[in-house]
Write an enzyme that holds these catalytic residues in place. Structure first.
Site, PDB file in Angstrom:
ATOM      1  N   LYS A   1      45.651  38.667  46.305  1.00 57.51           N
ATOM      2  CA  LYS A   1      44.343  39.256  46.600  1.00 57.51           C
ATOM      3  C   LYS A   1      43.768  39.786  45.297  1.00 57.51           C
ATOM      4  CE  LYS A   1      41.809  42.183  49.723  1.00 57.51           C
ATOM      5  NZ  LYS A   1      40.764  42.370  48.704  1.00 57.51           N
TER       6      LYS A   1
ATOM      7  N   ARG B   1      33.442  38.169  45.872  1.00 56.10           N
ATOM      8  CA  ARG B   1      33.521  36.975  46.709  1.00 56.10           C
ATOM      9  C   ARG B   1      32.352  36.045  46.382  1.00 56.10           C
ATOM     10  NH1 ARG B   1      35.728  36.645  52.141  1.00 56.10           N
ATOM     11  NH2 ARG B   1      35.973  34.425  52.586  1.00 56.10           N
TER      12      ARG B   1
END
Length: 511
Positions: A220, A225
């Site tokens: 992660k 994004r």
DNA sequence: CTATAGTGCGCC
DNA sequence: CTTCCGT
DNA sequence: ACGGAAGGCGCACTATAG
């Protein structure tokens, strides 16, 4: 020809929905309104507004300007009652305003609309503009209500909205053509899709069993994004909220253009270049991202393919999408992933991710489709939280659901140089249960030293255990650092302020 | 005219 | 982005 | 499963002080 719908009809529904407590009742009231609006354009605006969306680019109106406009609006109501189209026209005009005198012009436009509005309409318009409708129903419930009103299947309607990224377009099409029109809304390169989100994993092994005993573990990354679309030579880059950031991400665009495909949609995370020093701090990444200084080291790691050479991939299982991703991209552009089948494997993957300076893991079910716009159980994020003991320096009287309760704690770390002093390092309202709010509201006022507005400062006597995701550089706080994502774990009545974590220890506890 | 403060916005 | 709570 | 309670940052832009 029907009369254009009045703002008032939407506002009446808003009041009903807000007053209703049961979700089904909220839905039915929304559905009744939607069914009563025959004009597609009116229905579109009603659906958007009751979802809390403006249907327009940002207006440049926030709390300060809205308050100013409200104060400048004469008390009585004058002129014809505003229609939904009038509201939209005002929003459009607001979006155009720029340059010297912009704020005066914005206030003028807003006052023009508010003057024609009744008090509840004013409240609605301001709430809508500020994103504070507080009706206990937004996008999801509005979708259910639309499905009823339009006699369209709910899942198909939701899917069309997620895949087209546009509630407005879908509403228009269905009102005009009926629900057969839903088939048209497929994933289309260059049109952004609501990204799939991850829910939080509890314990390490529990997450694994929830995923069926085996999962893919991916790093992660602490980045931004991005959804990268390509069709022929056209490339578009979108953020998580579907904002087009193609201009300013030239590096990503060039990278997408160089891929050996004609058409593709990729999902990934933009990051700073990962050198020996580990990934770029989020603050610095954000700075580069916002200045469009993208060539100087904006990298990307992709973790999904949503469409390839014209074929939608969203319904294919995760393992197939991953295989396609690895076929298409050089390994340096793909997020590292490994298969885990037991808690030890998860632990090893987590250790590895953390050792590389990343946030943690995302665990993914191998057979799950890409559920656009959903925070499903098929993606679970696993992070390690650091914990620290801080002193309550103050609290703020809450709003809305928390009005009447002291909430939003001011948190202080111990000053290493001065034993009796504490340095504020952040605030938090998260993690507080109702019982904790009750306790705070009783315990803090007797310690108050100063009350200004809704802020109550108290003598530094109570210690709380705080979890957080890291510390960041701060220009706001005197210690030069602030907590990221602080939340209360529990009260520590057993600890004295002298036991609290020092500022130095806090700085050291997270990179 | 430049320096700084205030505001809105969108990331996590 | 974060957590908890009521529907 | 959703919505709402609010954090903190850095940017761009406008307003304002000097």
């Amino acid at each position: 020809m029907a009369e254009p719908a009045l703002l008032l009809t939407v506002v009446e529904t808003w009041r009903d929905v807000r007053a209703a407590r049961a979700r089904l009742e909220k839905r039915d009231r929304l559905a009744r309104l939607f069914a009563s609006l025959p004009a597609p354009e009116d229905l579109r605006l009603a659906a958007l507004y009751l979802s809390g969306e403006l249907g327009r680019p940002p207006l440049g109106v926030g709390g300060a300007l809205a308050g100013e406009a409200l104060a400048a609006t004469p008390p009585g109501t004058a002129g014809p009652p505003p229609t939904l189209q009038d509201v939209d026209a005002t929003f459009a005009a607001l979006g155009q305003v720029a340059g010297a005198g912009a704020n005066a012009r914005r206030a003028e436009l807003l006052v023009g609309l508010l003057t024609r509005a009744t008090p509840p309409e004013r409240e609605f318009v301001v709430g809508l503009v500020l994103g504070e409708l507080r009706q206990g129903a937004l996008g999801s419930l509005v979708l259910d209500a639309l499905a009823r009103a339009l006699e369209a299947p709910g899942p198909a309607l939701r899917r069309a909205v997620m895949l087209s990224g546009s509630l407005g377009d879908v509403v228009l099409a269905v009102r005009r053509e009926g629900h057969q029109a839903l088939d048209r809304f497929q994933l289309t390169p260059l049109v952004p899709v609501e990204p799939m989100l991850a829910s939080t994993a509890g314990a390490l092994d529990e997450a694994l069993t929830a995923l069926g005993g085996a999962a893919a573990a991916e790093w992660k990354l602490d980045g931004i994004r991005v959804q990268v679309h390509r069709k022929g030579d056209d490339v578009r880059v979108f953020t998580r909220s579907l904002r087009d950031v193609t201009d300013g991400t030239a590096g990503l665009v060039a990278l997408a253009r160089a891929l050996p495909v004609d058409s593709v949609v990729l999902d990934g995370e933009a990051v700073g270049h990962v050198d020996e020093g580990g990934p770029l701090a989020f603050q610095d990444l954000m700075s580069r991202f916002q200045t469009g200084d993208a060539e100087s080291g904006l990298g990307v790691r992709f973790f999904d393919v949503l469409s390839l050479e014209g074929a939608p991939f969203v319904d294919r299982p995760d393992r197939e999408r991953r295989a396609a991703l690895e076929d298409l991209l050089p390994s340096g552009l793909v997020i590292p992933r490994r298969l885990v089948t037991d808690p030890a494997g998860v632990q090893a993957a987590l250790d590895e991710a953390l050792a590389h300076g990343h946030e943690g893991l995302v665990l993914k079910a191998l057979d799950a489709p890409y559920a656009a716009g959903r925070r499903g159980a098929n993606w679970r994020k696993l992070k390690l939280a650091t914990t620290v003991d801080l002193v309550i320096l103050g609290a703020e009287w809450g709003h809305g659901r928390r009005s009447g309760w002291l909430s939003n704690l001011h948190l202080g770390a111990r000053d290493p140089d001065d034993p009796g002093r504490f340095v504020m390092v952040g605030k938090t309202f998260k993690g507080l249960t109702d019982a904790m709010l009750r306790e705070l509201t009783e315990a803090l006022p007797p310690l108050a030293t100063e009350q200004t507005g809704h802020v109550v400062l108290v003598r530094p006597e109570r210690v709380v255990e705080i979890a957080f995701e890291g510390v960041q550089r701060s220009s706001r706080y005197p210690g030069g650092v602030a907590l990221r994502f602080a939340r209360v774990k529990r009260f520590r009545p057993d600890k004295r302020p002298a036991d609290a974590t020092t500022l130095d220890a806090l700085r050291a506890s997270a990179g």
